[in-house]
Write a protein that holds these residues in place. Structure first.
Motif, PDB file in Angstrom:
ATOM      1  N   GLU A 218      -6.209 -10.644  -2.439  1.00 15.19           N
ATOM      2  CA  GLU A 218      -6.927 -10.566  -3.690  1.00 15.19           C
ATOM      3  C   GLU A 218      -7.721  -9.184  -3.757  1.00 15.19           C
ATOM      4  N   GLY A 219      -7.924  -8.486  -2.693  1.00 17.89           N
ATOM      5  CA  GLY A 219      -8.634  -7.192  -2.628  1.00 17.89           C
ATOM      6  C   GLY A 219     -10.062  -7.475  -2.897  1.00 17.89           C
ATOM      7  N   LEU A 220     -10.997  -6.406  -3.252  1.00 22.13           N
ATOM      8  CA  LEU A 220     -12.177  -6.569  -3.463  1.00 22.13           C
ATOM      9  C   LEU A 220     -12.741  -7.036  -4.900  1.00 22.13           C
ATOM     10  N   ARG A 221     -13.628  -7.887  -4.814  1.00 22.38           N
ATOM     11  CA  ARG A 221     -14.193  -8.537  -6.002  1.00 22.38           C
ATOM     12  C   ARG A 221     -14.970  -7.704  -6.795  1.00 22.38           C
ATOM     13  N   PRO A 222     -14.752  -7.914  -8.285  1.00 23.92           N
ATOM     14  CA  PRO A 222     -15.427  -6.666  -9.262  1.00 23.92           C
ATOM     15  C   PRO A 222     -17.039  -6.545  -8.868  1.00 23.92           C
ATOM     16  N   ASN A 223     -17.595  -7.637  -8.372  1.00 27.29           N
ATOM     17  CA  ASN A 223     -19.199  -7.362  -8.055  1.00 27.29           C
ATOM     18  C   ASN A 223     -19.255  -6.573  -6.926  1.00 27.29           C
TER      19      ASN A 223
END
Length: 235
Positions: A218-223
Motif C-alpha cells: 500500500e505504501g504511505l498513507r495520505p495523512n
C-alpha cells in the motif's frame, strides 16, 4: 530437561520436560544464538529463564540468578514455532519497554544518525530486517504506530539478528503527531515513494534525515505523506 538456577554452589536437579507452545502474555520467547546472546547482553532486558542444550551452553556467560534449563534439541523444538531454528537456545524474557520519543530525541541531541519511521508495516520479518538496516546505518530509533505494527516476538527478534537490542523501538499512538515532534527536533522528513520525481541521494543533501517508509504493497498513507517535508524514490 534438567533445571539449574544460577546461584553460588547450585547444582542441576532433574525436572520434567517443558510443555510446548507459548509463553505467557507478559513474556516472550526469543530463540537463535544471535538474538539470545544480544538479549542477555542488554542491560534493559529482564530475562527469566534460558532453555539451552549442553552443546550451546559451552562457554556461555549468563546473568546472575537466571534460571537455566538444560535439554535436548527436540526439547527446545517444542518451545518455538514449527520449523524455527532455535540453535540450541530459547530465552524466556519480559518484552522490552517502548521508550518515549521525546526521550530518544533529547538523548540524540544535535548529533547522531537518522530516524526510521514505518507506516503500518505489519510483517515481523520486515520489522526485523529494518532493525538490522537501522543498526547498520547508526539510526537513533525505529518508530512505528502501536496499533499497526507487530508485537515483539521470537520470529521478529530472530530476523533482527540481535539488533532488536541495539536500536530503540519507539511505538507511538499517533504517527502524524510523532512526525511533527520529529520535525521540531530538527529532522527533515523524507517519505520514500516510487512515484516521487527526485532520488533519495538528491534529496538527502546535508539534512538530518527522518526516513519514512510505507506498508508492504500500500505504501504511505495520505495523512503520513502530508507530514513529510519531501518525497524521494530509490533508483
Amino acid at each position: 530437561m534438567s533445571r539449574h538456577r544460577k546461584s553460588p554452589g547450585a547444582r542441576p536437579s532433574h525436572a520434567g520436560k517443558p510443555a510446548g507452545g507459548r509463553s505467557s502474555a507478559s513474556q516472550v520467547r526469543l530463540y537463535g544464538r544471535h538474538a539470545v546472546l544480544a538479549a542477555l547482553a542488554n542491560p534493559e532486558r529482564r530475562p527469566i529463564r534460558l532453555y539451552v542444550t549442553h552443546e550451546a551452553a559451552a562457554g556461555l556467560q549468563v546473568p546472575p540468578r537466571l534460571e537455566l534449563l538444560y535439554g535436548s534439541s527436540d526439547d527446545l523444538k517444542r518451545l518455538v514455532p514449527e520449523g524455527a531454528p532455535h540453535q540450541g537456545m530459547v530465552l524466556e524474557t519480559a518484552p522490552l519497554d517502548s521508550p518515549h520519543l521525546t526521550d530518544v530525541l533529547a538523548a540524540a541531541g544535535e548529533s547522531g544518525g537518522p530516524i526510521v519511521v514505518l507506516d503500518q508495516v505489519t510483517d515481523p520479518h520486515n520489522i526485523g530486517a529494518m532493525l538490522r538496516s537501522a543498526a547498520a546505518f547508526g539510526a537513533i530509533a525505529l518508530v512505528t504506530q502501536d496499533r499497526h505494527a507487530p508485537p515483539e516476538t521470537g520470529a521478529l527478534a530472530k530476523a533482527a539478528s540481535g539488533c532488536l537490542e541495539l536500536v530503540p523501538w519507539v511505538r507511538v499512538v499517533n504517527l502524524a503527531r510523532a512526525l511533527e515532534e520529529i520535525a521540531e527536533a530538527g529532522f527533515w522528513r523524507i517519505g520514500l515513494d516510487g512515484r516521487a520525481t527526485r532520488t533519495l541521494a538528491a534529496v538527502l543533501g546535508n539534512c538530518r534525515p527522518c526516513l519514512v517508509m510505507g506498508a508492504e504493497g500500500e505504501g504511505l498513507r495520505p495523512n503520513v505523506v502530508e507530514h513529510c517535508d519531501e518525497l524521494a524514490k530509490l533508483p
